[in-house]
Design an enzyme around this catalytic site. Structure first.
Site, PDB file in Angstrom:
ATOM      1  N   ASP A   1     -36.323  31.300  58.954  1.00 24.31           N
ATOM      2  CA  ASP A   1     -34.992  32.150  58.601  1.00 24.31           C
ATOM      3  C   ASP A   1     -35.438  33.538  58.962  1.00 24.31           C
ATOM      4  OD1 ASP A   1     -32.714  32.901  57.672  1.00 24.31           O
ATOM      5  OD2 ASP A   1     -33.408  33.093  55.664  1.00 24.31           O
TER       6      ASP A   1
ATOM      7  N   TYR B   1     -34.369  31.088  46.938  1.00 23.59           N
ATOM      8  CA  TYR B   1     -35.438  31.903  46.973  1.00 23.59           C
ATOM      9  C   TYR B   1     -36.178  31.644  45.758  1.00 23.59           C
ATOM     10  CZ  TYR B   1     -36.503  37.206  46.176  1.00 23.59           C
ATOM     11  OH  TYR B   1     -36.804  38.347  46.213  1.00 23.59           O
TER      12      TYR B   1
ATOM     13  N   THR C   1     -38.226  31.513  51.342  1.00 26.73           N
ATOM     14  CA  THR C   1     -39.587  31.874  51.866  1.00 26.73           C
ATOM     15  C   THR C   1     -40.781  31.277  50.927  1.00 26.73           C
ATOM     16  OG1 THR C   1     -38.865  33.978  52.807  1.00 26.73           O
ATOM     17  CG2 THR C   1     -41.270  33.821  52.827  1.00 26.73           C
TER      18      THR C   1
ATOM     19  N   HIS D   1     -43.105  34.654  46.535  1.00 26.76           N
ATOM     20  CA  HIS D   1     -42.658  35.538  47.490  1.00 26.76           C
ATOM     21  C   HIS D   1     -41.649  36.309  46.712  1.00 26.76           C
ATOM     22  CE1 HIS D   1     -39.766  36.686  50.804  1.00 26.76           C
ATOM     23  NE2 HIS D   1     -38.887  36.289  50.149  1.00 26.76           N
TER      24      HIS D   1
ATOM     25  N   LYS E   1     -29.556  38.535  58.095  1.00 29.19           N
ATOM     26  CA  LYS E   1     -29.886  37.316  58.060  1.00 29.19           C
ATOM     27  C   LYS E   1     -29.223  36.497  58.917  1.00 29.19           C
ATOM     28  CE  LYS E   1     -32.759  37.274  54.375  1.00 29.19           C
ATOM     29  NZ  LYS E   1     -34.035  36.749  54.559  1.00 29.19           N
TER      30      LYS E   1
ATOM     31  N   ARG F   1     -38.925  47.107  44.251  1.00 25.77           N
ATOM     32  CA  ARG F   1     -38.463  47.498  42.493  1.00 25.77           C
ATOM     33  C   ARG F   1     -39.384  47.893  41.872  1.00 25.77           C
ATOM     34  NH1 ARG F   1     -34.995  43.041  44.171  1.00 25.77           N
ATOM     35  NH2 ARG F   1     -36.663  41.642  43.213  1.00 25.77           N
TER      36      ARG F   1
HETATM   37 MN    MN Z   1     -34.590  33.080  53.914  1.00 28.36          MN
END
Ligand code: MN
Length: 414
Positions: free
Chosen positions: A231, A127, A348, A132, A251, A141
């Site tokens: 993904d 991540y 991403t 992203h 996912k 959030r």
């Molecule tokens: Mn991903």
């Protein structure tokens, strides 16, 4: 890398598969079982046929390694051998008197079927794009405190599912699952928010022992090469299920990869500096040299029964906050061992610019605005029949090294 290589193979001008690239993949034809090929222009060099011409003599490579369903055994020979194979091929393709020229152990790409290049052992998804992670944090959030407190201190990741990693050209069905409409009880049915994630993945080429940590300095020794990685994500399933253990069925229904594995060596001249990391990271995550790679990335959507695909995002792998060496160092710092064929995806890859966001979630800002396609249609998330195409290439001083593409169509739910 010399900038003056000249091959006798006819390579189209904008081909991703120049003489400087020579990526490895697994192909078959109506008369040939699955085997290893190397891409050059619009053709595939059959490595076993090349081997029969004795161009790899002295390297001691068995036919069984080359006529194989996967690259794993070949990769496991080690960079010492695989780099030599690539360089020998490069030399022969530039040598007018090579037996490869006389005997032509080539197949037209259009006559071949490409397969999943490696048997994926374990799959990890990181991540690592700050743009992203910031966008997602703002949407779900706190717009003021988008990044969670750990984000700049370690490359956040999760263990994914290897069984559903598929090669470009394999279509997927919209997944069914459990979602929760606002202020109502959960429901079961087809996901209404199917998305892509523009990622790249690297393939582990050298194992490590249980208990051993791989340093950032050693890390690239353990990386054979890279592929494009879509993904696929079901945002509504993900949103309801992810607390507190992270991504699961939203996912795991599919991730698509490009068939040609571009070696790190082919990307050598496209190294660039990564973003400045502030605050300073812990010593085991510090690194020297240029560990980011300048790879132009593009996502296109082609609606059902349309010939034209629309570009919806242009990004670059160089934006990554955490590089691959840091990801591997972090992955192994607790002694978790690596195996040949493990696949690790970047997360991403978004840029700063709105047109460089790597998912529909960000491009449509969680469905609050529409993305226009060339034919006038609009999208917030993907529609049944949409084909998602991702492309990637590096280019510098007239030298192009590319990944081809990963494409997959979204079929209706089963
Ligand atoms: Mn991903």
């Amino acid at each position: 890398m010399s900038s003056t290589l000249k091959t006798w193979v006819e390579v189209p001008e904008l081909s991703d598969f120049s003489i400087y690239n020579l990526p490895f993949g697994i192909f078959s034809t109506t008369s040939k079982t699955k085997r290893i090929g190397v891409a050059i222009g619009d053709q595939i060099l059959d490595l076993n046929a090349a081997h029969s011409l004795r161009i790899f003599h002295g390297l001691n490579i068995d036919k069984e390694i080359l006529v194989n369903d996967y690259l794993n055994d070949f990769i496991a020979l080690g960079k010492n051998i695989t780099n030599q194979v690539r360089l020998i091929i490069q030399e022969h393709l530039c040598d007018d008197s090579s037996p490869l020229r006389k005997h032509e152990p080539f197949i037209e790409m259009s006559d071949a079927t490409m397969h999943l290049p490696v048997k994926v052992g374990d799959y990890t998804d990181f991540y690592s794009s700050i743009e992203h992670a910031t966008n997602v944090g703002k949407m779900f959030r706190d717009p003021e405190n988008a990044l969670l407190p750990n984000w700049k201190h370690l490359p956040v990741g999760y263990h994914g599912r290897a069984s559903s990693i598929i090669v470009s050209g394999v279509d997927i069905h919209r997944p069914n699952g459990q979602t929760k409409p606002a202020d109502e009880p959960p429901v079961y049915g087809p996901s209404q928010r199917i998305d892509f994630e523009l990622e790249m993945a690297f393939i582990v080429g050298k194992q490590s022992e249980l208990g051993d940590a791989v340093t950032t300095k050693e890390a690239e020794d353990h990386i054979f090469g890279m592929v494009l990685f879509n993904d696929w994500s079901a945002r509504d399933i993900q949103k309801w299920e992810y607390v507190p253990l992270g991504p699961f069925l939203g996912k795991s229904f599919a991730s698509s990869v490009s068939p040609w594995v571009v070696t790190l060596e082919a990307l050598e001249s496209f190294r660039v500096n990564g973003p400045n990391q502030d605050p300073e990271v812990l010593p085991y995550l510090q690194y020297e040299g240029q560990k980011n790679y300048d790879i132009n990335l593009e996502v296109l959507i082609q609606p059902e029964s349309q010939n034209e695909a629309s570009t919806v995002s242009k990004s670059n792998f160089k934006f990554m906050y955490w590089n691959m060496a840091q990801q591997l160092a972090h992955h192994t710092v607790n002694g978790c061992n690596l195996n040949v064929g493990d696949m690790m995806a970047s997360g991403t890859i978004s840029g700063k610019d709105e047109n460089s966001y790597g998912s529909m979630l960000e491009l449509s800002w969680a469905g609050s605005k529409s993305v226009k396609l060339n034919n006038g249609e609009e999208r917030k998330f993907l529609k049944d029949g949409d084909t998602v195409i991702m492309k990637g290439h590096s280019e510098k001083n007239g030298i192009r090294v590319g990944f081809g593409e990963v494409r997959s169509k979204l079929l209706p739910a089963k």
